[in-house]
Scaffold this active site. Structure first.
Site, PDB file in Angstrom:
ATOM      1  N   LYS A  21      60.084  70.340  63.879  1.00 32.88           N
ATOM      2  CA  LYS A  21      59.185  71.049  64.365  1.00 32.88           C
ATOM      3  C   LYS A  21      59.398  69.960  66.170  1.00 32.88           C
ATOM      4  O   LYS A  21      59.838  69.647  66.901  1.00 32.88           O
ATOM      5  CB  LYS A  21      58.381  71.387  63.861  1.00 32.88           C
ATOM      6  CG  LYS A  21      56.655  71.376  64.959  1.00 32.88           C
ATOM      7  CD  LYS A  21      55.249  71.497  64.662  1.00 32.88           C
ATOM      8  CE  LYS A  21      54.439  69.905  63.734  1.00 32.88           C
ATOM      9  NZ  LYS A  21      53.548  69.350  65.679  1.00 32.88           N
ATOM     10  N   ASN A  22      58.447  68.680  65.166  1.00 33.13           N
ATOM     11  CA  ASN A  22      58.726  67.539  66.123  1.00 33.13           C
ATOM     12  C   ASN A  22      60.341  67.067  67.324  1.00 33.13           C
ATOM     13  O   ASN A  22      59.949  66.580  68.016  1.00 33.13           O
ATOM     14  CB  ASN A  22      57.883  66.406  65.982  1.00 33.13           C
ATOM     15  CG  ASN A  22      56.300  66.697  65.445  1.00 33.13           C
ATOM     16  OD1 ASN A  22      56.287  68.048  66.164  1.00 33.13           O
ATOM     17  ND2 ASN A  22      55.686  65.989  64.702  1.00 33.13           N
ATOM     18  N   CYS A 114      41.269  66.442  69.709  1.00 37.00           N
ATOM     19  CA  CYS A 114      42.191  66.598  68.640  1.00 37.00           C
ATOM     20  C   CYS A 114      41.628  66.420  67.543  1.00 37.00           C
ATOM     21  O   CYS A 114      40.853  65.973  67.108  1.00 37.00           O
ATOM     22  CB  CYS A 114      43.115  67.776  68.846  1.00 37.00           C
ATOM     23  SG  CYS A 114      44.286  66.811  67.786  1.00 37.00           S
ATOM     24  N   ARG A 119      42.922  61.747  72.004  1.00 38.99           N
ATOM     25  CA  ARG A 119      44.595  61.663  72.141  1.00 38.99           C
ATOM     26  C   ARG A 119      44.270  61.886  73.564  1.00 38.99           C
ATOM     27  O   ARG A 119      44.877  62.827  74.724  1.00 38.99           O
ATOM     28  CB  ARG A 119      44.881  63.060  71.512  1.00 38.99           C
ATOM     29  CG  ARG A 119      44.851  62.351  69.770  1.00 38.99           C
ATOM     30  CD  ARG A 119      45.743  63.809  69.439  1.00 38.99           C
ATOM     31  NE  ARG A 119      47.154  63.839  69.371  1.00 38.99           N
ATOM     32  CZ  ARG A 119      48.173  64.349  68.217  1.00 38.99           C
ATOM     33  NH1 ARG A 119      47.018  65.812  68.232  1.00 38.99           N
ATOM     34  NH2 ARG A 119      49.364  64.592  68.651  1.00 38.99           N
ATOM     35  N   ASP A 301      51.181  61.576  59.470  1.00 42.35           N
ATOM     36  CA  ASP A 301      51.371  63.151  59.248  1.00 42.35           C
ATOM     37  C   ASP A 301      51.908  63.212  57.787  1.00 42.35           C
ATOM     38  O   ASP A 301      51.190  64.407  57.217  1.00 42.35           O
ATOM     39  CB  ASP A 301      52.881  63.638  59.895  1.00 42.35           C
ATOM     40  CG  ASP A 301      52.892  63.626  60.731  1.00 42.35           C
ATOM     41  OD1 ASP A 301      51.295  63.211  61.593  1.00 42.35           O
ATOM     42  OD2 ASP A 301      53.876  63.735  61.971  1.00 42.35           O
ATOM     43  N   ARG A 392      51.574  76.486  62.698  1.00 38.38           N
ATOM     44  CA  ARG A 392      51.202  75.858  63.901  1.00 38.38           C
ATOM     45  C   ARG A 392      52.942  75.544  63.018  1.00 38.38           C
ATOM     46  O   ARG A 392      53.651  74.672  63.795  1.00 38.38           O
ATOM     47  CB  ARG A 392      50.336  74.789  63.716  1.00 38.38           C
ATOM     48  CG  ARG A 392      49.387  75.799  65.178  1.00 38.38           C
ATOM     49  CD  ARG A 392      48.285  74.689  65.203  1.00 38.38           C
ATOM     50  NE  ARG A 392      49.006  73.677  65.755  1.00 38.38           N
ATOM     51  CZ  ARG A 392      48.907  72.429  65.625  1.00 38.38           C
ATOM     52  NH1 ARG A 392      47.528  71.813  64.869  1.00 38.38           N
ATOM     53  NH2 ARG A 392      49.561  71.496  66.203  1.00 38.38           N
TER      54      ARG A 392
HETATM   55  N1  EPU Z   1      48.344  57.430  73.005  1.00 41.58           N
HETATM   56  C1  EPU Z   1      46.954  56.494  73.606  1.00 41.58           C
HETATM   57  N2  EPU Z   1      47.706  56.781  75.203  1.00 41.58           N
HETATM   58  C2  EPU Z   1      49.354  57.879  75.161  1.00 41.58           C
HETATM   59  C3  EPU Z   1      49.765  58.187  73.715  1.00 41.58           C
HETATM   60  C4  EPU Z   1      48.850  58.568  73.260  1.00 41.58           C
HETATM   61  O1  EPU Z   1      45.769  55.832  73.509  1.00 41.58           O
HETATM   62  O2  EPU Z   1      49.113  58.090  76.535  1.00 41.58           O
HETATM   63  C5  EPU Z   1      47.724  56.886  70.728  1.00 41.58           C
HETATM   64  C6  EPU Z   1      47.122  58.636  70.212  1.00 41.58           C
HETATM   65  O3  EPU Z   1      45.578  58.564  71.018  1.00 41.58           O
HETATM   66  C7  EPU Z   1      47.557  57.700  68.557  1.00 41.58           C
HETATM   67  C8  EPU Z   1      48.618  57.183  68.883  1.00 41.58           C
HETATM   68  O4  EPU Z   1      48.783  56.699  69.902  1.00 41.58           O
HETATM   69  O5  EPU Z   1      46.518  57.369  68.794  1.00 41.58           O
HETATM   70  C9  EPU Z   1      49.634  58.290  68.621  1.00 41.58           C
HETATM   71  O6  EPU Z   1      49.599  58.830  69.783  1.00 41.58           O
HETATM   72  P1  EPU Z   1      51.603  59.060  70.161  1.00 41.58           P
HETATM   73  O7  EPU Z   1      51.297  59.291  71.440  1.00 41.58           O
HETATM   74  O8  EPU Z   1      52.488  58.772  69.110  1.00 41.58           O
HETATM   75  O9  EPU Z   1      51.844  61.063  69.224  1.00 41.58           O
HETATM   76  P2  EPU Z   1      52.150  62.062  69.546  1.00 41.58           P
HETATM   77  O10 EPU Z   1      53.133  62.116  70.601  1.00 41.58           O
HETATM   78  O11 EPU Z   1      50.567  63.213  70.053  1.00 41.58           O
HETATM   79  C10 EPU Z   1      53.389  62.451  67.817  1.00 41.58           C
HETATM   80  C11 EPU Z   1      53.948  63.934  66.734  1.00 41.58           C
HETATM   81  C12 EPU Z   1      52.678  63.607  66.049  1.00 41.58           C
HETATM   82  C13 EPU Z   1      52.905  62.726  64.819  1.00 41.58           C
HETATM   83  C14 EPU Z   1      52.307  61.159  66.293  1.00 41.58           C
HETATM   84  C15 EPU Z   1      52.622  59.868  65.588  1.00 41.58           C
HETATM   85  C16 EPU Z   1      54.286  65.591  68.142  1.00 41.58           C
HETATM   86  C17 EPU Z   1      54.528  67.425  69.198  1.00 41.58           C
HETATM   87  N3  EPU Z   1      53.974  64.943  67.381  1.00 41.58           N
HETATM   88  O12 EPU Z   1      52.023  62.906  68.451  1.00 41.58           O
HETATM   89  O13 EPU Z   1      52.910  64.455  64.595  1.00 41.58           O
HETATM   90  O14 EPU Z   1      51.153  62.346  64.069  1.00 41.58           O
HETATM   91  O15 EPU Z   1      53.767  61.366  67.256  1.00 41.58           O
HETATM   92  O16 EPU Z   1      53.816  60.422  64.435  1.00 41.58           O
HETATM   93  O17 EPU Z   1      55.970  64.884  68.314  1.00 41.58           O
HETATM   94  C18 EPU Z   1      51.854  67.089  63.378  1.00 41.58           C
HETATM   95  O18 EPU Z   1      52.885  67.157  63.711  1.00 41.58           O
HETATM   96  O19 EPU Z   1      51.177  66.800  62.985  1.00 41.58           O
HETATM   97  C19 EPU Z   1      51.465  66.082  64.442  1.00 41.58           C
HETATM   98  C20 EPU Z   1      50.403  65.790  64.616  1.00 41.58           C
END
Ligand code: EPU
Length: 415
Positions: A21-22, A114, A119, A301, A392
């Site tokens: 998915k990711n 969320c 986030r 995750d 999802r």
């Molecule tokens: N963060 C910030 N500022 C930003 C972006 C992120 O402070 O601009 C913080 C977030 O609040 C969080 C941390 O950094 O505490 C990690 O966020 P990240 O941006 O790395 O994660 P994401 O891109 O929002 C993806 C996956 C998540 C997975 C995380 C960490 C996708 C679509 N989602 O989220 O997947 O947990 O990386 O590996 O790729 C899931 O599949 O259940 C899921 C939540």
């Protein structure tokens, strides 16, 4: 829908892992970087993926989806990200990079928090600003003024997965060279880079730094999405938690290093043959602590699933989540099953527990999977409500579990 789970003595057999998915979500978003046709294979049939399709259609794309193959064609016409879709899919922020690098302008609804906690997207926005983008916030939307993106030297304050993907896509069609430092190196980002290279982008990575040579015009590509390492980890943990012997096929064992090390430390036997992993769960398992972190550390995750597994361990263990420190909303629900867990100073302590079935409510995708597995370990019957979270991100989860002998079914919630 709700999930009806009954105690299951063991899981046995083989399970086939779906596409990631990711990885699929950013790759589908990257199709906005070209007007040529892209064929994306091994796309999991999931609610999040369908929302991404809806988003791409809103932006002008035509999508045919059959047998896990998505054919994406048509011209990018609109850069408007509607609030309804942003609320349904946080990963919808991933269209910002491609839209701004192609159109130079866009209007995107702001994402909210969320179930995993706050986030923000400040790292995404900081990177886009460094590339020349400027925006103002009006009535819950970020309105980006018309401005061509150009290559820049960007250093993230924190390696965000989504920001890395967004900036890699933004720089793919921008003028000049972009360097992104202190970026994420998750395997899903590696898959996105392979796709971007197939479209004609020059990308290299050295440690946590990427160098991207943008090209004004990118071509279409035919690409196969990598297997879902989190789904593979979920089934390995399901087998370890419930007991039995399960072979997980079409996995990439190299992506699961941290989980396999921790599983082995609990006493589980794991053998590897090509892209298959076989897990054999012993009667007694040892408690093992985990701390989640950026890849290659233990993935956030999988922490709710690890928490459920540790309810079987012969002693106390702990979990600290360094990525989403507040990702413990599931704890109160597991306590309703009798789980002995204490959350203190953002560290979860877990004790061996006897579970007995009752009604529980899933709060997010991974928690939903963890609760279903807990339901298989509990005496009697467990009803897991809010299954929409599960749909999802897990393809055919119930079918796959049932094939392994799990006592699970789905029911409509009676009004
Ligand atoms: N963060 C910030 N500022 C930003 C972006 C992120 O402070 O601009 C913080 C977030 O609040 C969080 C941390 O950094 O505490 C990690 O966020 P990240 O941006 O790395 O994660 P994401 O891109 O929002 C993806 C996956 C998540 C997975 C995380 C960490 C996708 C679509 N989602 O989220 O997947 O947990 O990386 O590996 O790729 C899931 O599949 O259940 C899921 C939540």
């Amino acid at each position: 829908m709700l999930g009806l789970c009954r105690r299951t003595e063991k899981l046995e057999g083989a399970v086939q892992i779906s596409g990631s998915k990711n990885a699929a979500l950013p790759i589908l978003s990257a199709c906005l970087l070209t007007d040529e046709k892209c064929v994306i294979r091994n796309v999991p049939d999931l609610e999040d993926v369908r929302v991404m399709f809806a988003l791409l259609r809103k932006m002008g794309k035509t999508i045919k989806f059959e047998k896990n193959i998505a054919q994406v064609s048509g011209r990018l016409r609109s850069g408007v990200l509607p609030e309804k879709l942003v609320r349904k899919l946080r990963a919808s922020v991933l269209v910002m990079g491609p839209v701004l690098s192609r159109l130079g302008e866009g209007s995107f609804a702001l994402p909210g928090g969320c179930a995993l906690g706050e986030r923000p997207i400040d790292i995404h926005l900081g990177g886009l600003k460094a590339m020349g983008a400027s925006y103002s916030i009006l009535r819950g939307r970020m309105i980006f003024m018309r401005q061509a993106l150009r290559g820049a030297h960007i250093k993230f304050s924190f390696p965000s997965v989504g920001a890395t993907e967004n900036l890699l896509m933004a720089s793919s069609c921008a003028g000049g060279v972009t360097v992104i430092e202190n970026a994420s190196v998750e395997p899903e980002i590696g898959d996105l880079c392979l796709f971007l290279r197939a479209m004609g982008v020059g990308i290299t990575r050295k440690g946590s730094s990427y160098t991207v040579k943008g090209r004004a015009c990118l071509g279409g590509a035919d690409f196969t999405v990598m297997p879902d390492r989190i789904e593979a980890g979920t089934f390995l943990l399901a087998a370890a938690s419930v007991g039995g012997r399960v072979r997980v096929d079409s996995a990439r064992p190299a992506h699961l290093g941290a989980l396999l090390t921790k599983l082995r430390a609990t006493g589980v036997k794991i053998s590897k043959k090509g892209n298959s992993l076989t897990v054999n769960s012993p009667k007694i398992i040892k408690p093992v602590n985990i701390v989640t972190g950026h890849y290659p550390a233990f993935p956030t995750d999988l922490q709710p699933l690890w928490a459920v597994y540790m309810l079987r361990a012969s002693g106390r263990s702990s979990i600290k989540d360094k990525i989403f420190p507040a990702r413990f909303m599931y704890v109160d629900e597991l306590k309703r099953l009798g789980a002995s867990m204490v959350l203190k100073n953002a560290v979860l302590m877990i004790n061996k527990s006897r579970l007995s079935g009752t009604n529980i409510y899933a709060c997010d995708l991974r928690a939903a999977a963890a609760m279903i597995i807990a339901g298989l370990m509990a005496e009697g019957e467990t009803r897991v409500y809010e299954l929409r979270h599960l749909f999802r991100g897990y393809e055919n989860f119930f079918i796959k579990l049932r094939k392994l002998g799990a006592n699970v079914s789905m029911e409509k919630v009676k009004k």
